[in-house]
Design a protein around this motif. Structure first.
Motif, PDB file in Angstrom:
ATOM      1  N   ASP A 107       0.841  -1.203   0.000  1.00  0.00           N
ATOM      2  CA  ASP A 107       0.000   0.000   0.000  1.00  0.00           C
ATOM      3  C   ASP A 107       0.879   1.258   0.000  1.00  0.00           C
ATOM      4  N   THR A 110       2.424   1.770   3.259  1.00  0.00           N
ATOM      5  CA  THR A 110       3.204   0.660   3.830  1.00  0.00           C
ATOM      6  C   THR A 110       4.641   0.808   3.357  1.00  0.00           C
ATOM      7  N   ARG A 191      -4.686  -5.493   0.947  1.00  0.00           N
ATOM      8  CA  ARG A 191      -4.719  -4.923   2.304  1.00  0.00           C
ATOM      9  C   ARG A 191      -5.008  -5.991   3.363  1.00  0.00           C
TER      10      ARG A 191
HETATM   11  N1  URA Z   1      -1.171  -6.063   3.903  1.00  0.00           N
HETATM   12  C1  URA Z   1      -1.672  -4.814   3.940  1.00  0.00           C
HETATM   13  O1  URA Z   1      -2.686  -4.560   4.555  1.00  0.00           O
HETATM   14  N2  URA Z   1      -1.010  -3.846   3.278  1.00  0.00           N
HETATM   15  C2  URA Z   1       0.140  -4.070   2.585  1.00  0.00           C
HETATM   16  O2  URA Z   1       0.709  -3.127   2.014  1.00  0.00           O
HETATM   17  C3  URA Z   1       0.635  -5.372   2.570  1.00  0.00           C
HETATM   18  C4  URA Z   1      -0.035  -6.356   3.231  1.00  0.00           C
END
Ligand code: URA
Length: 248
Positions: A107, A110, A191
């Protein structure tokens, strides 16, 4: 300029056929190098230099495969081009002339380990659910999940009407306001980690991917990348026994 390689190896890398079959194709007189038919095995060619044909069809040299591990910072999109003009992960790559693509996604908010490669086959094997490649994340979550909630995550929690596969959970740090939890999963739903913690009532505040299989980020700083060796690539797939040990 690339290094000279044997003609049959060049043809095999370019996807003509297996190395053995390419030898047979050469012996049968179907291959020409700069207009001359070559029927013997000794000849070396330099990818990109000579004009090589099989049955009069030009054969284009295969790109060398490269494997890159990037520590993706927050605020970058996991793509090679973004119509909305947001910063993209490939902007960190300097002097990488091969067209590499991210393996899977992280994400926007992330951070952490992101593989990039031009090896489509390897990308497929990492992403294919049947290979169960484990990814380890460090999640800072709101509040302090009870042991029963963590157990739910480990055994499987309902996310969008489907139970998640077993996960490995380790609490790294906790206080009243929040907790830092390491979670290892092999599924790759969109996600997924955030949805799993949301499902137990402890939303993720920040998320970092630490490893693919046994290939960890190490000391790579955010925004930095390095090339991986073949042995390191194997580490991606070599985590199952370790996972089982930790889980038992
Ligand atoms: N899980 C998530 O919720 N976000 C990510 O970026 C990777 C795994």
């Amino acid at each position: 300029m690339e290094k000279p390689i044997r003609l049959q190896k060049f043809l095999a890398h370019a996807g003509v056929a297996s190395r053995r079959k390419c030898e047979a194709i050469i012996e049968s007189g179907r291959v020409q190098v700069d207009g001359r038919t070559v029927k013997t095995m000794g000849l070396k060619v330099t990818p990109g230099k000579e004009k090589i044909t099989v049955d009069n069809k030009a054969i284009v040299a295969a790109e060398k495969h490269v494997y890159i591990l990037l520590n993706k910072p927050k605020g970058y999109v996991t793509t090679v081009a973004d119509p909305q003009g947001r910063p993209i992960v490939t902007s960190f790559l300097q002097n990488v002339k091969e067209r590499v693509f991210p393996v899977g996604r992280l994400d926007l908010d992330t951070e952490g380990a992101l593989l990039l490669t031009n090896d489509g086959e390897l990308t497929q094997s990492i992403l294919h659910p049947s290979n169960e490649v484990y990814k380890t994340y460090e999640a800072e979550v709101k509040g302090n999940p009870a042991p029963a909630d963590l157990r739910t995550l480990e055994t499987g929690v309902m996310v969008e009407n489907r139970k998640t596969s077993p996960a490995k959970i380790r609490v790294l740090h906790k206080n009243k306001a929040n907790a830092i939890i390491q979670i290892t999963i092999h599924e790759g739903r969109k996600r997924q980690v955030k949805k799993m913690f949301q499902a137990i009532g402890h939303p993720v505040l920040s998320l970092k991917r630490l490893a693919y299989g046994n290939l960890g980020l190490g000391k790579l700083a955010p925004g930095k990348y390095r090339f991986l060796t073949k042995n390191e690539i194997n580490l991606i797939f070599s985590n199952k026994s370790l996972y089982k040990q930790k889980n038992s």
